[in-house]
Scaffold this motif. Structure first.
Motif, mmCIF file in Angstrom:
data_model
loop_
_atom_site.group_PDB
_atom_site.id
_atom_site.type_symbol
_atom_site.label_atom_id
_atom_site.label_comp_id
_atom_site.label_asym_id
_atom_site.label_seq_id
_atom_site.Cartn_x
_atom_site.Cartn_y
_atom_site.Cartn_z
ATOM 1 N N THR A 35 -6.510 -4.863 -5.014
ATOM 2 C CA THR A 35 -7.660 -5.712 -5.377
ATOM 3 C C THR A 35 -7.467 -6.309 -6.760
ATOM 4 N N ILE A 36 -7.054 -5.478 -7.706
ATOM 5 C CA ILE A 36 -6.827 -5.957 -9.071
ATOM 6 C C ILE A 36 -5.723 -7.005 -9.089
ATOM 7 N N LEU A 37 -4.672 -6.787 -8.302
ATOM 8 C CA LEU A 37 -3.566 -7.743 -8.243
ATOM 9 C C LEU A 37 -4.036 -9.101 -7.706
ATOM 10 N N LEU A 72 0.827 -1.204 0.000
ATOM 11 C CA LEU A 72 0.000 0.000 0.000
ATOM 12 C C LEU A 72 0.866 1.261 0.000
ATOM 13 N N LYS A 73 1.899 1.256 0.830
ATOM 14 C CA LYS A 73 2.774 2.424 0.915
ATOM 15 C C LYS A 73 3.577 2.600 -0.376
ATOM 16 N N VAL A 111 -6.592 4.538 -4.046
ATOM 17 C CA VAL A 111 -6.093 4.008 -5.319
ATOM 18 C C VAL A 111 -5.218 2.783 -5.056
ATOM 19 N N GLY A 112 -4.423 2.829 -3.995
ATOM 20 C CA GLY A 112 -3.597 1.684 -3.632
ATOM 21 C C GLY A 112 -4.437 0.457 -3.326
ATOM 22 N N ILE A 113 -5.559 0.650 -2.641
ATOM 23 C CA ILE A 113 -6.466 -0.460 -2.334
ATOM 24 C C ILE A 113 -7.034 -1.058 -3.618
ATOM 25 N N ILE A 114 -7.397 -0.198 -4.563
ATOM 26 C CA ILE A 114 -7.930 -0.678 -5.842
ATOM 27 C C ILE A 114 -6.874 -1.492 -6.586
ATOM 28 N N LEU A 150 -14.298 -0.904 0.375
ATOM 29 C CA LEU A 150 -13.891 -0.527 -0.978
ATOM 30 C C LEU A 150 -13.216 -1.692 -1.681
ATOM 31 N N TYR A 151 -12.352 -2.396 -0.970
ATOM 32 C CA TYR A 151 -11.681 -3.582 -1.526
ATOM 33 C C TYR A 151 -12.716 -4.604 -2.002
ATOM 34 N N TRP A 152 -13.723 -4.871 -1.190
ATOM 35 C CA TRP A 152 -14.722 -5.886 -1.533
ATOM 36 C C TRP A 152 -15.601 -5.433 -2.698
ATOM 37 N N ILE A 153 -15.906 -4.138 -2.778
ATOM 38 C CA ILE A 153 -16.707 -3.618 -3.898
ATOM 39 C C ILE A 153 -15.962 -3.782 -5.213
ATOM 40 N N ILE A 154 -14.685 -3.395 -5.220
ATOM 41 C CA ILE A 154 -13.889 -3.539 -6.447
ATOM 42 C C ILE A 154 -13.762 -5.006 -6.823
#
Length: 344
Positions: free
Chosen positions: A127-129, A109-110, A121-124, A299-303
């Motif tokens: 999630t994609i990763l 994240l950092k 944006v880091g969380i998104i 947010l992680y779960w929504i994405i």
């Protein structure tokens, strides 16, 4: 009790640590303070008791430290204080691998934050990763499920034919699977493995988002001003146990995305009652859990849900195209057979 080097307790963003000069046989206990002067609404004030019976002295040497729950700062002591942030359970070695996973996710994240200074944006990106890594397993499960659903009429016929002989029935079904190159275990393992991979990540993010001081007060967009807390937009109305701080938006969004994602993934189920139950049960369960979760985790779960919806849509589109081509081939074969018969 036993060989103790240090012990720590955690509040939201602060750790209290008691450290011995070296590991020693000692007893340490903590009990909730309920004296006459205690506040009945206090969420957790504890009385700490230390003893060292083997010392043979009336004095006991230890250091008492109050530290911010900053991962890099407490890790610099090189004594494992970071376990205070993420609860160093010893179950299945979680005090090693789970702590390491939390540290890696915070580092990731950092790292993303150093490129794009927005933890949302880091969380998104995380999630994609995660979803990219689990996509091959998910596709394998979807292909297996689709193949098994096509064989349902033949399986039903086998069940009727060998209803009085379970062994022959099982052998016939397995022969049918082998003939069509379908592994029934892939439907189970392929469906479980992506979830099993994501769950430790999910729990690790829950720990990191809710406890690491690095995320305290970090905004994303609009009304999401603190990714470590629920995204409350109106505290005029509260729902006990579900939304105790007020009405939040992200949990509601997650309910809808979970509903559509579950509905898509359950479309291949042959039992309508079971399908209907799962479609409604999952959104309700996730709403109950997510309403008090940090907004970053929701947010992680929504994405993740949006990824699943898009993935299922592409798979279903490819499946419909393949079925249409197969139908055209079969139609052409029937026409050819009819012409041959006519010539004869």
């Amino acid at each position: 009790e036993g060989k103790i080097l240090w012990a720590g307790m955690r509040r939201k963003y602060v750790a209290a640590v008691i450290k011995y000069p070296e590991a020693s046989e000692a007893t340490l206990s903590a009990e909730h303070f309920t004296g006459k002067d205690a506040d009945s609404k206090d969420p957790g004030t504890y009385r700490i008791t230390l003893s060292d019976n083997l010392n043979g002295s009336d004095t006991l040497a230890f250091d008492f430290m109050v530290l911010p729950l900053s991962w890099s700062e407490i890790k610099s002591f090189d004594l494992g204080f970071e376990k205070i942030i993420v609860s160093g359970w010893s179950w299945c070695g979680a005090d090693v691998w789970f702590v390491a996973l939390c540290g890696f996710l915070l580092w990731l994240l950092k790292f993303f934050y150093s490129i794009i200074p927005n933890y949302g944006v880091g969380i998104i990106l995380i999630t994609i990763l995660v979803r990219t890594l689990t996509t091959p397993l998910t596709l394998k499960q979807l292909r297996s499920t689709s193949g098994m659903s096509k064989l349902k009429p033949e399986i039903d016929a086998i069940n009727v034919k060998y209803r009085s002989d379970p062994q022959k029935k099982q052998a016939a079904i397995m022969e049918l699977y082998a003939k069509n190159h379908i592994n029934p275990m892939a439907s189970c393992t392929g469906g479980c493995l992506p979830m099993l991979i994501q769950m430790p990540v999910f729990f690790a993010l829950f720990m990191v988002f809710g406890r690491a001081i690095e995320l305290r007060g970090m905004p994303f967009i609009g009304w999401i001003t603190d990714l470590s807390r629920s995204d409350v937009i109106w505290n005029g109305i509260t729902i006990p146990f579900i939304m105790p701080d007020g009405i939040a938006i992200l949990p509601i969004v997650m309910v809808f995305t979970t509903y559509f994602q579950t509905k898509q993934s359950m479309a291949s189920m042959t039992d309508p009652a079971q399908q209907k139950m799962m479609v409604w049960m999952m959104p309700i369960m996730m709403f109950l859990f997510s309403a008090v979760m940090p907004s970053g985790l929701v947010l992680y779960w929504i994405i993740s849900n949006l990824w699943g919806i898009g993935q299922d849509a592409l798979v279903n589109r490819a499946r419909r195209k393949a079925n249409a081509q197969e139908s055209e081939m079969l139609k052409g074969k029937k026409v050819q057979d009819a012409v041959i018969v006519k010539k004869k």
